[in-house]
Design a protein around this motif. Structure first.
Motif, mmCIF file in Angstrom:
data_model
loop_
_atom_site.group_PDB
_atom_site.id
_atom_site.type_symbol
_atom_site.label_atom_id
_atom_site.label_comp_id
_atom_site.label_asym_id
_atom_site.label_seq_id
_atom_site.Cartn_x
_atom_site.Cartn_y
_atom_site.Cartn_z
ATOM 1 N N ASP A 23 90.120 27.110 -5.972
ATOM 2 C CA ASP A 23 91.537 26.933 -5.613
ATOM 3 C C ASP A 23 92.319 28.242 -5.662
ATOM 4 O O ASP A 23 93.552 28.229 -5.621
ATOM 5 C CB ASP A 23 92.186 25.900 -6.529
ATOM 6 C CG ASP A 23 92.129 26.314 -8.001
ATOM 7 O OD1 ASP A 23 91.429 27.312 -8.307
ATOM 8 O OD2 ASP A 23 92.780 25.648 -8.824
ATOM 9 N N SER A 24 91.601 29.380 -5.737
ATOM 10 C CA SER A 24 92.296 30.668 -5.802
ATOM 11 C C SER A 24 92.873 31.050 -4.443
ATOM 12 O O SER A 24 92.417 30.571 -3.396
ATOM 13 C CB SER A 24 91.341 31.759 -6.280
ATOM 14 O OG SER A 24 90.355 32.015 -5.292
ATOM 15 N N GLU A 25 93.876 31.921 -4.449
ATOM 16 C CA GLU A 25 94.488 32.365 -3.205
ATOM 17 C C GLU A 25 93.496 33.155 -2.358
ATOM 18 O O GLU A 25 93.556 33.118 -1.131
ATOM 19 C CB GLU A 25 95.727 33.219 -3.505
ATOM 20 C CG GLU A 25 96.898 32.431 -4.076
ATOM 21 C CD GLU A 25 97.336 31.304 -3.156
ATOM 22 O OE1 GLU A 25 97.460 31.556 -1.935
ATOM 23 O OE2 GLU A 25 97.550 30.184 -3.643
ATOM 24 N N THR A 26 92.590 33.872 -3.013
ATOM 25 C CA THR A 26 91.584 34.639 -2.277
ATOM 26 C C THR A 26 90.700 33.722 -1.453
ATOM 27 O O THR A 26 90.425 33.978 -0.273
ATOM 28 C CB THR A 26 90.712 35.462 -3.250
ATOM 29 O OG1 THR A 26 91.539 36.411 -3.936
ATOM 30 C CG2 THR A 26 89.606 36.203 -2.509
ATOM 31 N N VAL A 27 90.233 32.629 -2.072
ATOM 32 C CA VAL A 27 89.394 31.663 -1.364
ATOM 33 C C VAL A 27 90.166 31.016 -0.217
ATOM 34 O O VAL A 27 89.664 30.901 0.907
ATOM 35 C CB VAL A 27 88.867 30.585 -2.329
ATOM 36 C CG1 VAL A 27 88.213 29.441 -1.554
ATOM 37 C CG2 VAL A 27 87.864 31.205 -3.299
ATOM 38 N N LYS A 28 91.396 30.614 -0.496
ATOM 39 C CA LYS A 28 92.213 29.969 0.543
ATOM 40 C C LYS A 28 92.415 30.901 1.736
ATOM 41 O O LYS A 28 92.285 30.496 2.896
ATOM 42 C CB LYS A 28 93.574 29.558 -0.033
ATOM 43 C CG LYS A 28 93.505 28.416 -1.026
ATOM 44 C CD LYS A 28 94.888 28.106 -1.580
ATOM 45 C CE LYS A 28 94.820 26.999 -2.624
ATOM 46 N NZ LYS A 28 96.158 26.715 -3.219
ATOM 47 N N ASP A 71 87.714 23.479 0.847
ATOM 48 C CA ASP A 71 86.753 23.140 -0.216
ATOM 49 C C ASP A 71 85.333 23.061 0.331
ATOM 50 O O ASP A 71 84.381 23.574 -0.284
ATOM 51 C CB ASP A 71 87.134 21.807 -0.864
ATOM 52 C CG ASP A 71 88.430 21.892 -1.656
ATOM 53 O OD1 ASP A 71 88.848 23.019 -1.989
ATOM 54 O OD2 ASP A 71 89.037 20.838 -1.928
ATOM 55 N N ASN A 72 85.195 22.429 1.483
ATOM 56 C CA ASN A 72 83.868 22.304 2.088
ATOM 57 C C ASN A 72 83.316 23.676 2.485
ATOM 58 O O ASN A 72 82.123 23.947 2.322
ATOM 59 C CB ASN A 72 83.930 21.402 3.325
ATOM 60 C CG ASN A 72 84.233 19.951 2.974
ATOM 61 O OD1 ASN A 72 84.074 19.535 1.822
ATOM 62 N ND2 ASN A 72 84.679 19.190 3.946
ATOM 63 N N TYR A 73 84.185 24.524 2.994
ATOM 64 C CA TYR A 73 83.753 25.859 3.398
ATOM 65 C C TYR A 73 83.325 26.670 2.176
ATOM 66 O O TYR A 73 82.320 27.395 2.226
ATOM 67 C CB TYR A 73 84.892 26.577 4.135
ATOM 68 C CG TYR A 73 84.478 27.938 4.668
ATOM 69 C CD1 TYR A 73 83.856 28.062 5.908
ATOM 70 C CD2 TYR A 73 84.706 29.103 3.924
ATOM 71 C CE1 TYR A 73 83.456 29.302 6.400
ATOM 72 C CE2 TYR A 73 84.301 30.341 4.402
ATOM 73 C CZ TYR A 73 83.682 30.437 5.637
ATOM 74 O OH TYR A 73 83.288 31.672 6.098
ATOM 75 N N PHE A 74 84.069 26.531 1.099
ATOM 76 C CA PHE A 74 83.738 27.258 -0.134
ATOM 77 C C PHE A 74 82.358 26.849 -0.654
ATOM 78 O O PHE A 74 81.537 27.695 -1.022
ATOM 79 C CB PHE A 74 84.801 26.999 -1.196
ATOM 80 C CG PHE A 74 84.486 27.630 -2.531
ATOM 81 C CD1 PHE A 74 84.650 28.991 -2.729
ATOM 82 C CD2 PHE A 74 84.025 26.847 -3.588
ATOM 83 C CE1 PHE A 74 84.363 29.576 -3.947
ATOM 84 C CE2 PHE A 74 83.737 27.428 -4.822
ATOM 85 C CZ PHE A 74 83.904 28.795 -5.000
ATOM 86 N N LYS A 75 82.081 25.551 -0.649
ATOM 87 C CA LYS A 75 80.789 25.061 -1.139
ATOM 88 C C LYS A 75 79.634 25.554 -0.263
ATOM 89 O O LYS A 75 78.563 25.880 -0.770
ATOM 90 C CB LYS A 75 80.792 23.530 -1.165
ATOM 91 C CG LYS A 75 81.726 22.943 -2.214
ATOM 92 C CD LYS A 75 81.777 21.422 -2.111
ATOM 93 C CE LYS A 75 82.778 20.844 -3.107
ATOM 94 N NZ LYS A 75 82.903 19.370 -2.964
ATOM 95 N N ALA A 76 79.883 25.610 1.045
ATOM 96 C CA ALA A 76 78.818 26.008 1.967
ATOM 97 C C ALA A 76 78.616 27.524 2.023
ATOM 98 O O ALA A 76 77.558 27.993 2.454
ATOM 99 C CB ALA A 76 79.136 25.482 3.368
ATOM 100 N N ASN A 77 79.620 28.274 1.585
ATOM 101 C CA ASN A 77 79.554 29.735 1.694
ATOM 102 C C ASN A 77 79.935 30.412 0.376
ATOM 103 O O ASN A 77 80.600 31.449 0.367
ATOM 104 C CB ASN A 77 80.490 30.225 2.808
ATOM 105 C CG ASN A 77 80.165 29.629 4.152
ATOM 106 O OD1 ASN A 77 79.320 30.133 4.886
ATOM 107 N ND2 ASN A 77 80.864 28.542 4.483
ATOM 108 N N LYS A 78 79.502 29.827 -0.726
ATOM 109 C CA LYS A 78 79.932 30.309 -2.037
ATOM 110 C C LYS A 78 79.569 31.777 -2.272
ATOM 111 O O LYS A 78 80.326 32.513 -2.909
ATOM 112 C CB LYS A 78 79.315 29.438 -3.139
ATOM 113 C CG LYS A 78 79.930 29.699 -4.506
ATOM 114 C CD LYS A 78 79.452 28.695 -5.541
ATOM 115 C CE LYS A 78 80.105 28.999 -6.890
ATOM 116 N NZ LYS A 78 79.649 28.027 -7.929
ATOM 117 N N ASP A 79 78.427 32.197 -1.752
ATOM 118 C CA ASP A 79 78.014 33.591 -1.965
ATOM 119 C C ASP A 79 78.980 34.595 -1.339
ATOM 120 O O ASP A 79 79.009 35.762 -1.726
ATOM 121 C CB ASP A 79 76.612 33.821 -1.416
ATOM 122 C CG ASP A 79 75.538 33.288 -2.355
ATOM 123 O OD1 ASP A 79 75.881 32.978 -3.520
ATOM 124 O OD2 ASP A 79 74.382 33.159 -1.936
#
Length: 394
Positions: free
Chosen positions: A358-363, A249-257
């Motif tokens: 929470d998508s599999e791609t993000v994970k 979750d933290n990584y997603f927020k920091a690297n959303k682009d």
């Protein structure tokens, strides 16, 4: 604490040279060879690489001892490759002497029949039994090569293909392998005075060569170098298991682009039954515009019904897939479709969206990136502590 225990264990199993600094002669040899592929490599970098290789060899003895013998069950032994690389190191500094081949009298006892009589049955699992190895060990070849060598060692260091050929009685292959051993040993012997003056020895050369050869394997093991096949070691898998959903979750927020994708495009496309017509349309569209070409050739845009909007779906048509791959304002050349028609398309604009957190791609992507970061951090710490323990001056 875990790293400290590994370091202590590693120190007990270090190769001899890793406990000492490298001489200028050793650094010079390695620097010359590495510079052939990396012209900008400095002497300092060559020295750093030698120490890192020593660290990696120590870790190989601790974590992957099997690769000290062979990296692959079907390939040549590590010692086989180390001898060849040691000659490359020597060639960078010396003119290697020619070695006289053995005469026919020396090879007279060694025939196809001799191979058949002395080699056991070919092992179905590619591994000799203990009794078979003991039998091969009793066959001494030292007098042919100028240094200790038995038939057991010769056979064990071969690739599966070579071993099979020898079992088939390929005496020419046997002679060539003997010649390789002989050349290495006689070369070292003839250069012994020069090597001694420079403080070089056979053991050190082979250790340096082996460490360099095992470097990519161990870097891959630690996860700081990736193999072509994307395979992970158990060590990397353990690191990946440390990654939690909160980390993701933290990584997603920091690297959303990094997690955006093309959700839909504005595009135009047209189909032709033959290439000539498609080429004429393409030439006109290049000089004017796609829309003007549609009017000139009295054709209908494939995406007219949706006003040019193409949305990403699980089952996009072939034409839809193409416009998602095109750069904006880049007219495609005529492309033959799977059913034999010719397609020309242009993507006017891309519209982006973001994958759900929470998508599999993000994970999946986050785990790969986080594992890579963790592996590099763990490796840097482990290497730094090892260098400190060995008082390496870089």
């Amino acid at each position: 604490m875990h790293i400290l225990l590994l370091l202590l264990a590693g120190l007990l199993s270090l190769p001899l040279f890793a406990q000492h600094s490298f001489s200028q002669s050793e650094i010079k040899l390695v620097h010359k060879v590495l510079q052939e592929k990396q012209p900008s490599l400095s002497v300092k970098q060559a020295k750093e690489r030698l120490f890192e290789n020593a660290f990696l060899l120590a870790q190989a003895k601790l974590r992957q001892p099997t690769i000290l013998h062979k990296q692959s069950a079907v390939g040549y032994s590590t010692d086989y490759h180390a001898r060849r690389f040691a000659l490359v190191l020597l060639k960078s500094e010396f003119n290697l002497p020619d070695t006289l081949p053995l005469d026919g009298k020396s090879f007279a006892p060694y025939t196809t029949s001799w191979l058949s009589q002395n080699l056991p049955d070919y092992p179905s699992n590619n591994t000799y039994s203990e009794p078979q190895l003991a039998r091969l060990e009793r066959i001494d070849l030292t007098h042919l090569v100028g240094a200790p060598l038995t038939l057991a060692t010769l056979m064990n260091e071969q690739s599966m293909q070579n071993r099979y050929k020898l079992h088939q009685g390929d005496i020419d292959l046997f002679k060539s392998l003997i010649a390789e051993h002989r050349r290495f040993n006689l070369t070292l012997h003839s250069l012994s005075d020069k090597l001694q003056k420079l403080g070089l020895s056979k053991q050190r050369l082979l250790e340096i060569a082996k460490a360099e050869l095992l470097r990519p394997v161990m870097l891959n093991y630690f996860g700081v170098l990736h193999s072509m096949h994307g395979e992970h070691s158990d060590y990397v898998e353990q690191l990946q298991n440390k990654i939690t959903q909160q980390h993701i979750d933290n990584y997603f927020k920091a690297n959303k682009d990094d997690f955006k994708y093309i959700a839909q495009v504005n595009a135009q496309a047209v189909l032709f039954p033959d290439r000539d017509m498609a080429s004429k349309f393409y030439d006109y569209a290049i000089n004017y515009s796609f829309s003007q070409a549609l009017t000139q050739f009295k054709l209908q845009d494939l995406f007219a019904q949706s006003q040019g909007v193409v949305k990403r779906q699980k089952q996009n048509s072939w034409a839809e897939q193409l416009v998602f791959s095109l750069l904006p304002e880049k007219l495609s050349r005529p492309v033959r479709t799977p059913n034999g028609e010719w397609l020309i398309a242009v993507t006017l604009k891309r519209h982006y969206a973001y994958y759900q957190a929470d998508s599999e791609t993000v994970k999946y992507q986050a785990k790969i990136a986080l594992t890579d970061n963790l592996a590099k951090a763990e490796y840097a710490e482990l290497r730094a502590q090892w260098l400190k323990q060995n008082k390496a001056t870089l």
